[in-house]
Design a protein around this motif. Sequence first.
Motif, mmCIF file in Angstrom:
data_model
loop_
_atom_site.group_PDB
_atom_site.id
_atom_site.type_symbol
_atom_site.label_atom_id
_atom_site.label_comp_id
_atom_site.label_asym_id
_atom_site.label_seq_id
_atom_site.Cartn_x
_atom_site.Cartn_y
_atom_site.Cartn_z
ATOM 1 N N PHE A 38 0.983 -1.237 0.008
ATOM 2 C CA PHE A 38 0.007 -0.078 0.020
ATOM 3 C C PHE A 38 1.052 1.402 0.246
ATOM 4 O O PHE A 38 1.800 1.335 0.629
ATOM 5 N N THR A 39 0.408 2.375 -0.546
ATOM 6 C CA THR A 39 0.994 3.711 -0.733
ATOM 7 C C THR A 39 0.223 4.725 0.212
ATOM 8 O O THR A 39 -0.960 4.733 -0.416
ATOM 9 N N GLU A 40 0.978 5.377 0.886
ATOM 10 C CA GLU A 40 0.260 6.643 1.560
ATOM 11 C C GLU A 40 -0.023 7.701 0.776
ATOM 12 O O GLU A 40 1.030 8.156 0.304
ATOM 13 N N GLY A 41 -1.048 8.410 0.667
ATOM 14 C CA GLY A 41 -1.319 9.472 -0.216
ATOM 15 C C GLY A 41 -1.256 10.863 0.746
ATOM 16 O O GLY A 41 -0.977 10.771 1.967
ATOM 17 N N VAL A 42 -1.598 12.070 0.170
ATOM 18 C CA VAL A 42 -1.353 13.451 0.727
ATOM 19 C C VAL A 42 -2.613 13.731 1.486
ATOM 20 O O VAL A 42 -3.425 12.957 1.195
ATOM 21 N N GLY A 43 -2.881 14.652 2.315
ATOM 22 C CA GLY A 43 -3.935 14.895 2.846
ATOM 23 C C GLY A 43 -5.080 15.492 1.844
ATOM 24 O O GLY A 43 -4.718 16.223 0.986
ATOM 25 N N VAL A 44 -6.104 15.135 2.074
ATOM 26 C CA VAL A 44 -7.286 15.262 1.278
ATOM 27 C C VAL A 44 -8.373 16.315 1.521
ATOM 28 O O VAL A 44 -9.248 16.672 1.016
ATOM 29 N N LEU A 45 -8.187 16.928 2.902
ATOM 30 C CA LEU A 45 -9.063 17.998 3.353
ATOM 31 C C LEU A 45 -8.193 19.153 3.562
ATOM 32 O O LEU A 45 -6.800 19.262 3.772
ATOM 33 N N PRO A 46 -8.730 20.451 3.358
ATOM 34 C CA PRO A 46 -8.144 21.690 3.480
ATOM 35 C C PRO A 46 -7.406 21.917 4.834
ATOM 36 O O PRO A 46 -8.139 21.253 5.803
ATOM 37 N N GLY A 126 -11.929 13.610 10.809
ATOM 38 C CA GLY A 126 -10.705 12.898 9.919
ATOM 39 C C GLY A 126 -11.351 11.903 9.058
ATOM 40 O O GLY A 126 -12.517 11.228 9.056
ATOM 41 N N VAL A 127 -10.612 11.694 7.725
ATOM 42 C CA VAL A 127 -11.280 10.897 6.735
ATOM 43 C C VAL A 127 -10.089 9.953 6.351
ATOM 44 O O VAL A 127 -8.736 10.218 6.276
ATOM 45 N N ASN A 128 -10.155 8.592 6.336
ATOM 46 C CA ASN A 128 -9.351 7.538 5.774
ATOM 47 C C ASN A 128 -9.889 6.886 4.705
ATOM 48 O O ASN A 128 -11.231 6.585 4.989
ATOM 49 N N ALA A 129 -9.213 6.748 3.413
ATOM 50 C CA ALA A 129 -9.868 5.950 2.322
ATOM 51 C C ALA A 129 -8.846 5.238 1.731
ATOM 52 O O ALA A 129 -7.564 5.741 1.785
ATOM 53 N N VAL A 130 -9.285 4.178 1.067
ATOM 54 C CA VAL A 130 -8.287 3.327 0.270
ATOM 55 C C VAL A 130 -8.791 3.511 -1.100
ATOM 56 O O VAL A 130 -10.089 3.028 -1.332
ATOM 57 N N LEU A 136 -5.405 7.000 1.659
ATOM 58 C CA LEU A 136 -5.691 8.481 1.630
ATOM 59 C C LEU A 136 -6.446 8.865 2.889
ATOM 60 O O LEU A 136 -7.163 8.222 3.561
ATOM 61 N N ASN A 137 -5.987 10.200 3.550
ATOM 62 C CA ASN A 137 -6.441 10.409 4.831
ATOM 63 C C ASN A 137 -6.440 12.092 4.625
ATOM 64 O O ASN A 137 -5.713 12.878 3.980
ATOM 65 N N GLY A 138 -7.175 12.657 5.645
ATOM 66 C CA GLY A 138 -7.012 13.960 5.723
ATOM 67 C C GLY A 138 -7.464 14.437 7.175
ATOM 68 O O GLY A 138 -8.212 13.473 7.855
ATOM 69 N N ARG A 139 -7.257 15.544 7.660
ATOM 70 C CA ARG A 139 -7.839 16.027 8.937
ATOM 71 C C ARG A 139 -8.086 17.637 8.660
ATOM 72 O O ARG A 139 -7.333 18.369 8.054
ATOM 73 N N THR A 140 -9.096 17.832 9.536
ATOM 74 C CA THR A 140 -9.594 19.352 9.414
ATOM 75 C C THR A 140 -10.411 19.666 10.752
ATOM 76 O O THR A 140 -10.873 18.673 11.480
#
Length: 549
Positions: A38-46, A126-130, A136-140
Amino acid sequence: MREASCKFSGTSDYKKTTTFFLNLRLSLPLFYSSPAGFTEGVGVLPDDRLNAAVGGTVMFTTTLSPSEKPFSSVNWSFNVSTTIIIFVINAENIIGPEYEDRITFFPSTVSLELRSLTLDDTGEYGVNAVHDGTILNGRTTLVIHEKVSSVLVNSSSTDLVEFSGSVSLSCSASGSSLSFLWFNGSSEVTASDRVQLTDGGSSLTIINVTRFDQGPFRCRVSNPVSTVTSDPVNLSISYGPENINLILSPPQEYFAVGSDISLTCSVGSRPPAQFKWFLNGDQLPDIGSELRLMNVNMSNSGNYSCQASNNKTLRSQTSEPSAITVLEEISGSSVKPSPNLPVEGISVSLTCEAIGSAFTRNWMKNNSELTPTDNMILSDNNRVLTFNSVNRKDNGEYFCNISNPVNSEGAKYIMTINYGPEKVQLKGPNEINFKSTLKLTCSAESTPSARFSWFFNGTVKLTNSVEYVREEVELSDSGNYTCQAWNNITERNSSSVVHELTVTGTSSGLSAGAIAGIVIACFVLVAAAAGGGYFFYKKKYVGSRWTFF
């Protein structure tokens, strides 16, 4: 796009399902780590936090674009430990009980809409997605605010005096995370040496108010989700009186008797000033900003001033005086000579008079400005023109113009210089035949025309006319004829002029025809004697007379 949701029939079902997915998390560590493959992506939330209002809606929009290949799993959480929704492809979605009917999930972008917000919804999301083997994850952070409401401005006072009063304005409002801005009209109020902003900007204090602080003042209260502006508050700032100005209409200093004059006093003042009027420092009974003088007379002349006072500021100001001079119009002008008639060689005065207020007198001679000569003196403000010793050059028309600032009028005088008689002349023959007509003429330079007296041989007065005429003079008319001229105005006599006359001829009783015959006969006799030395004559009696031949 498919909206995913999951409902629970009861607490036991929720616990069972939660236990199931907890176990699933253990078997699917891709939500929290990046195992091999698996590869970890950049933050997907502003990165910026989100703000929303109580009762409102917020949209957690990811930076992901819709893809043909769906996400294999998605997990939205609140403050890490609280599950909002768990989405697994081809499986039922799990929704936390406090989020039922409040969320909408968008699988294509894994975005989430949260509705019916409360203050308790403030926190970290927070959101975690595959997706296609990539985690893919993000925090706001979401902050919930109460909307601004009930904005109200209160003033410590609304009735103030310029430069001597201070005022405090306070702004109150309901809501959360409030910020305050003050406006005077359309301009924002900022702190200065006279303006203080305290209590987080909700209090405004103005020291030594001026008229420019009268407002309207408004308080604008805002937070990230709303803005409300208060109703306007106006201050009554009393000032003045100042910049007093006295206006005279018509704008002139001099007025004719009977004129109407208006004086108006203007001043800057709030409330409107009260007025008093003064003439030469004495108060007049008139009040109000306008003083009307109707049908004025000379007693209305003087220095007028107005005084304005303000019963709020307890201040007053007095205008500079305005001079008004009421003059009689000039009328009845005349130029009067001195009682003695103008006789050459004596002093004569011309006096310029008129009814009214005379300011200036100007003299003219023969329509040209009078240039005084050595024998002239102007005195008494040009009222009197004096000739020390008049002469014939002073003849002419004299005009005196009398003027003042309201009108002018003039009068003329024609001066004739009386002189003579002088340069007396007597004209006539010095020799005249017996029985001829004698005519002697006497003349002299004189104004008025001279009168004449005639004398014969110095004693006998003959006539008083210009001419002396005698028909058929006698031998006794030979002698000295004297002419003397005199002037009844100058009361002067001329030197006598003597004219010698000789009357020639005879005084016999023969007629002129007889005398002529004798003369002819004499010539005949003389001629005969000259021819023969003798002559003969004969006589004969013819009828009743003798005839010589």
